[in-house]
Each structure stands twice: as structure tokens, then as C-alpha cells.
Design an enzyme around this catalytic site. Sequence first.
Site, short mmCIF file in Angstrom:
data_model
loop_
_atom_site.label_atom_id
_atom_site.label_comp_id
_atom_site.label_asym_id
_atom_site.label_seq_id
_atom_site.Cartn_x
_atom_site.Cartn_y
_atom_site.Cartn_z
N LYS A 154 57.54 55.73 60.22
CA LYS A 154 57.06 56.57 59.11
C LYS A 154 56.08 57.59 59.68
CE LYS A 154 57.32 57.06 54.60
NZ LYS A 154 58.46 56.89 53.69
N ASP A 170 59.54 62.51 52.12
CA ASP A 170 58.86 61.51 51.29
C ASP A 170 58.00 62.34 50.34
OD1 ASP A 170 58.23 58.46 51.06
OD2 ASP A 170 56.25 59.33 51.09
#
Length: 444
Positions: free
Chosen positions: A126, A166
Site C-alpha cells: 500500500k 484509493d
Amino acid sequence: MGYVDEVLEQVKAKNSDQPEFLQAVTEVLETLRPVVDANEELYRKEAVLERITEPDRAIHFRVPWVDDNGQVQVNRGYRVQYNNAIGPYKGGCRFHPSVNLSIIKFLGFEQIFKNSLTSLPMGGGKGGADFDPKGKSDREIMAFCQSFMTELYKYIGADTDVPAGDIGVGAREIGYLFGQYKKIRGVYEGVLTGKGLTYGGSLVRKQATGYGLCYITQELLKKNGTSFEGKTVVVSGSGNVATYAIEKATQLGGKVVTCSDSTGWIYDPDGIDVALLKDIKEVRRARLTEYAKERPSAEYHEGRGVWSIKCDVALPCATQNELLIDDAKTLVENGCQYVCEGANMPTTLDATEYLTSNGIQFIPGKASNAGGVATSGLEMSQNSERLSWSEEEVDAKLQSIMANIFKNIDSAAAKYGMEGNYIAGANIAGFEKVVDAMIAQGVC
Ligand code: NDP
């Protein structure tokens, strides 16, 4: 002291300043107890839990850029490459002022299990930055994305680490990031997913997380002998995940009566008008106050409140820790029966505990929002074979992946005597595959 407790203590001592990360690790390890107990000798010897809770590496870097007034601004960028036992690191990038190492590590850790659940070969990672895209001009967004990629490109690649979007990173940002990667590296490869359709993107990727959430919710409803037909649904958020969850839930016969953003929320008893919502959020990039102005049936309220509306199904789709213990009590009181998470960790630990112990059926984000990363995996496959699949083909694959995830989490929970506990089922099913691969690959 048992192995799980020992490792939890160590993780807490080493990361005491990272509350979101500790929340995620605690939730996962607590539910893995039966699997760990059954394999304790091997897992201890292999230090499986110590290894899986420590990222392979966590990179943070300076992101300098020039704003429209000629002022130099500096943000902090991150990439956490968590675990690549089953495939290249894969996970989105978040641009939001709240981003810090704790949040990126929690998201990267959860991503390991989510990616494993999709059954596609993707490891967990991430990234992001504490940059706020709100109110910035297109030129400022481009300047930021180019500077971010000027550092990030050193660590990523189509076979090593494939970032995606995201919160705060949508099609526009992915375009600027891809352009800069291509310019610096001089190669045209599927290094990012969520790309535009004209340059290697996949049909249905934009819709995939929200659609996938509804497909898995549909499986849960089916297991209970019912469907979306005639159900009242409350959704939080009005970004990518929320918008397409609202669209699919409506198509499947549900009536979605709420949505929200970080300043307020909408109650629309006639059902959310998805076309109007898309126009306001995707085209005009405006606030939800506009929705209420243009839709006579809708009320706009400042602050939080979607969980106060009576519903059968609740789909939290905004951000972490947005469904709190008092919200959980209200949902139970109002007769809600199903909560399926579209966002990552939107429900706090105590709220989750309250919901599940009061008979609400609950699917955690790592299973129910996995449709996004699954379709990113399908985008990687299309890029590798230099082909584009039709909308029907991708959507059919997404439906079958979500149905398969539901089957796997259901049977993993049942295997360890926890029938209907989809939190445990998701963690166990995701964990077992990754751990087998880690042990097979030796100490690395
Ligand atoms: P977007 O940026 O498109 O939308 C986020 C939405 O949540 C917006 O409505 C935003 O409101 C609201 N929001 C953000 N932060 C807060 C906050 N602190 N308090 C209240 N509301 C907030 O993001 P996505 O829809 O892509 O992501 C939503 C969630 O889903 C995240 O948890 C993300 O990690 C997760 N997710 C996303 C995937 C994807 O494919 N996009 C895949 C899997 C999970 P505002 O506009 O006012 O900021």
C-alpha cells in the site's frame, strides 16, 4: 503465554505509536487463534506471525512540488511493500491529509489477506501521501503526481510492485502517475492499475469495488433465502466505492436511501439518484449540498448520521473507523440484519463485536471489497497478454470471484467450528495460502 498473545505483545511494543496498524493486527491475529493453535509448533519454529506482521520494507520520501502561486510545497510519500509470498506487491495509493505510516501499514497488512482471497497471484502492499487533492487545480495535481512518481518509480514495476488508486487517487491521478513512470523508465508496462481505457485500463475496474461488494452481499442474502429485492439499504461515502455500490444495489432491486461525504450526509427516501450523484461527484467535483438543492425528495444534514436511518442492509463505503459503537447500537435497534464493508476497516473493533453478538451478519472489507483489487489483477492479466476483454467477460469474472470468496470464507469459518463468522473465515482463508507459500519458500 500462547503464541498469538506473545506476538501481539511484541507488535504492540514495537509499534505503540501506530493505532490503526495495531487495530488491524489485533483483529486478524485474534481470529486466527484456532489455526495457530492447531499448528503452533511449526508456526513458532518458522516465526510465521513475526514475519507476516513485519513488512518486507517501508519506504517514505519527500515529495516537493510547486503550487499555482509559485510556492514550493513539501509532502511526505509512502510505499509499504508488505508481503510478496504469492505474487508481486499489489495495493492502492491514498492521497489524504490523514495519511501516515500507521494507516499505510494497516492497509498494506490487510491487503495481504484480501489479495490472497481473490485467488489471484498478488502480494500485499500500500502507499500514499499526506497530500490533500481537494481544491487543487489540475496543474497542481499533475505537479504533485509527477514528483511522487519521480521517487516511487525506483521501487515499482509490472513484476515487482503494482500500485493502484484509493481515496483521493482516481483516473486523473493514475493517468499523471503512469505518464511520469513511462517518461522516466522509457518502458510501456502495466505498472499501475485503474488506468484509462485508452491506455491499458480494464473495463469494469472503475465499478469493480462497489459492484463486487453488492455481488458478495447478494451471496450472503441468497444463503439466507432472500435477495436485495425490496430491501432498504444505507450507504456511507459518495466516492468511487459508494457510487458503484449504490448503482449495483439499486440494479439488484434494493432501495438505497443515503450517502455522505466528510462534511454531511443525504437522506433521500425516494432512493438515491445515481446519475445525479455521478454528475455532482465525478464531473463537477462538487459537494453533496448540490444534490439536495437539485433533488426535491432529499434532505441534507451536516455531520455524520447515515447509520441512524432504518435499514435492512448497511454498506459502509467511506473510510476507516466511521461506524462506531453507538452507530452499531442504532443499527441493531432499527432491525438492520446485514453489514458488509465497502471501505477498509470502517467498523471499529467494539462496534463489530456489538453487531456480530447481536445477530447481524457481517462481512469484513478484506473479503467484501476485494472486487477492486481482483479486477486490478484482471487488468494485469490483460496487460500481460496485450489484450482487452469485453465488459461482459470482466463482469462475469468479477461475479464468479466474489461468489468464490463467499464460498471460501464460509467454509473456512465452518472448518474451524465458527459457522457464519465471516471475519474469522476471511482471515483464515487468506492467511493459510500465504503462510503455505512463505514456508515453502524458506526463510526470506
Ligand atoms: P474516494 O476518495 O473516491 O471516496 C471516499 C469517500 O469517503 C468520499 O465520499 C469522502 O468524502 C469520504 N471520506 C473520506 N475520508 C473521510 C473521513 N475522514 N470522514 C468522512 N468521510 C470521509 O475513495 P474510495 O471510494 O476509492 O475509497 C473508499 C474506501 O474504500 C476506502 O476505505 C478505501 O481504502 C476503500 N477501498 C477502495 C477501493 C477502490 O477500488 N477504490 C478498493 C478497496 C477498498 P470527501 O469527498 O468529503 O472527502
